[in-house]
Design an enzyme around this catalytic site. Structure first.
Site, PDB file in Angstrom:
ATOM      1  N   TYR A 120       0.828  -1.207   0.000  1.00 27.10           N
ATOM      2  CA  TYR A 120       0.000   0.000   0.000  1.00 27.10           C
ATOM      3  C   TYR A 120       0.861   1.255   0.000  1.00 27.10           C
ATOM      4  CZ  TYR A 120       0.867   0.322   5.061  1.00 27.10           C
ATOM      5  OH  TYR A 120       1.458   0.426   6.304  1.00 27.10           O
ATOM      6  N   ASN A 174      10.186  -5.528   7.438  1.00 29.39           N
ATOM      7  CA  ASN A 174      10.902  -4.278   7.682  1.00 29.39           C
ATOM      8  C   ASN A 174      12.311  -4.631   8.148  1.00 29.39           C
ATOM      9  OD1 ASN A 174       8.804  -2.587   7.006  1.00 29.39           O
ATOM     10  ND2 ASN A 174       8.130  -2.257   9.117  1.00 29.39           N
ATOM     11  N   TYR A 176      15.722  -3.068   9.455  1.00 34.17           N
ATOM     12  CA  TYR A 176      16.296  -1.858  10.031  1.00 34.17           C
ATOM     13  C   TYR A 176      17.807  -2.001  10.186  1.00 34.17           C
ATOM     14  CZ  TYR A 176      11.474  -0.853  11.538  1.00 34.17           C
ATOM     15  OH  TYR A 176      10.124  -0.615  11.574  1.00 34.17           O
ATOM     16  N   HIS A 185       2.635   6.004  14.164  1.00 31.02           N
ATOM     17  CA  HIS A 185       1.544   5.775  13.219  1.00 31.02           C
ATOM     18  C   HIS A 185       0.573   4.752  13.798  1.00 31.02           C
ATOM     19  CE1 HIS A 185       4.203   2.368  12.547  1.00 31.02           C
ATOM     20  NE2 HIS A 185       3.174   1.733  12.010  1.00 31.02           N
ATOM     21  N   ASP A 187      -1.607   1.559  12.116  1.00 30.37           N
ATOM     22  CA  ASP A 187      -1.818   0.792  10.884  1.00 30.37           C
ATOM     23  C   ASP A 187      -3.200   1.147  10.344  1.00 30.37           C
ATOM     24  OD1 ASP A 187       0.428  -0.324  12.132  1.00 30.37           O
ATOM     25  OD2 ASP A 187       0.088  -2.245  11.154  1.00 30.37           O
ATOM     26  N   HIS A 247       2.070   3.854  17.519  1.00 25.72           N
ATOM     27  CA  HIS A 247       3.270   3.114  17.922  1.00 25.72           C
ATOM     28  C   HIS A 247       4.395   3.466  16.960  1.00 25.72           C
ATOM     29  CE1 HIS A 247       1.128   0.410  15.099  1.00 25.72           C
ATOM     30  NE2 HIS A 247       2.347   0.093  14.658  1.00 25.72           N
ATOM     31  N   ARG A 258      18.008  -5.166  12.797  1.00 26.05           N
ATOM     32  CA  ARG A 258      16.806  -5.819  13.293  1.00 26.05           C
ATOM     33  C   ARG A 258      15.789  -5.922  12.156  1.00 26.05           C
ATOM     34  NH1 ARG A 258      11.234  -3.655  15.342  1.00 26.05           N
ATOM     35  NH2 ARG A 258      10.423  -5.534  16.334  1.00 26.05           N
TER      36      ARG A 258
END
Length: 358
Positions: A120, A174, A176, A185, A187, A247, A258
């Site tokens: 998205y 994700n 990192y 944000h 979800d 969060h 990570r």
């Protein structure tokens, strides 16, 4: 290293804000140990006030609501984590080789995102920004969920009763680098059903709730609640934690590489870039579909994990002397042309004109 002297966001944050690094102190808002103590909290650049006892009580209540709507489980063994991490490395390698579809890979400073099943648009990718404006990509514009995600991750969660079979149709990885982050944000409620399930790999980190990010320079406010996230742990967000409070991942909480696999289910009526808004009642009233912004710059596959200059640091990293030299040169050229035009005008009119230079 950037010209400002910071190798990543953690160092910059530490120099800007006196945040504490130990998790025990961060729980002060959730365990009541800080009751009766006033704390300064910055709402904006020009607005600073102190939290009173009443405000601390409200934050403690909010922290309890977050804690009650979060479930954490230890399901994956170190050996299983190592196997999954190998597969994540393969995803990164395929992305660097350009083997995925256009919208599968989304690069950001110190964080790469890999969409599978469903992807998205969000943030700066949209012409019109803001909550509720996110749109799913058209079907087929991101790659299918890899078989290893089903076999090694989703099936384990189903067998442990975390999610029902067939629930997941969107998997996001994700990845990192140290000092990476994702801003506060929620979800998108109009796109994803609840719960939101995530599994962490490579290293320990933390998920923060109720933070505010500010930039130029970057600052992160004290969180309402800090949830330690261990390697191999499963985190399930629902209710208040998923819908009513933001969060984030802070730069200082990513001390080593990570990765997190986020497993979700899209809603049947979730809007797509090529679909009409579900609120539109007739073709005459339908607005044009939102389109993702496209960059005309060619992607550099080798830059997948190369430290990049953040937008907030661009001003600091510019060379002032070079900038002044260019400005001076451009100004001198402009004045020269204006003087030539003035001389021509004087010759034609026979009058002297006094010109003021700024």
């Amino acid at each position: 290293m950037a010209a400002s002297g910071f190798s990543d966001l953690r160092e910059k944050l530490k120099s800007m804000t006196p945040h504490r690094d130990d998790y025990g102190n961060k729980y002060r808002a959730s365990n009541g140990s800080g009751k009766g103590r006033k704390r300064k909290y910055r709402e904006s650049d020009d607005d600073e006030y102190e939290h009173s006892d009443d405000s601390s009580d409200l934050r403690e209540q909010e922290a309890r609501r977050v804690r009650s709507s979060v479930v954490q489980l230890s399901i994956f063994t170190p050996e299983e984590c190592a196997r999954i991490e190998e597969m994540i490395d393969e995803v990164v390698a395929k992305a660097e080789a350009g083997l995925y579809r256009e919208h599968t890979v989304d690069r950001a400073p110190l964080r790469n995102k890999y969409f599978f099943g469903e992807g998205y648009t969000y943030g700066a990718q949209l012409e019109k920004r803001g909550p509720g404006q996110e749109r799913l990509y058209r079907k087929g514009e991101v790659d299918e969920i890899p078989s290893w995600v089903h076999e090694l991750v989703i099936n384990r969660l189903v067998s442990n009763g975390v999610i029902p079979e067939g629930f997941v149709n969107s998997a996001v990885i994700n990845d990192y680098q140290p000092g990476g982050c994702i801003v506060s944000h929620v979800d998108p409620l109009h796109i994803f059903a609840r719960p939101i399930v995530s599994v962490s790999f490579f290293s320990d980190s933390a998920l923060c709730f109720g933070c505010r990010f500010q930039f130029k320079p970057i600052r992160v406010s004290e969180p309402v609640f800090v949830l330690p996230v261990r390697r191999g742990s499963v985190t399930v967000l629902s209710g208040y934690a998923a819908d009513d409070i933001t969060h984030c991942i802070r730069p200082q909480d990513i001390k080593e590489r990570r990765a997190v696999i986020i497993l979700r289910k899209t809603k049947p009526d979730a809007p797509r870039l090529d679909s009409d808004s579900p609120l539109s009642s007739s073709p005459a009233l339908r607005s044009a579909p939102l389109k993702a912004k496209r960059s005309h710059r060619k992607a550099d596959p080798d830059a997948a994990h190369r430290p990049r200059v953040l937008e907030m640091d661009k001003e600091e990293n510019r060379h002032p002397s070079l900038s002044r030299h260019r400005h001076h040169s451009a100004s001198s050229e402009n004045y020269r042309r204006r003087d030539e035009d003035l001389d021509k005008h004087q010759e034609s009119s026979g009058r002297k004109v006094k010109m003021r230079r700024h």
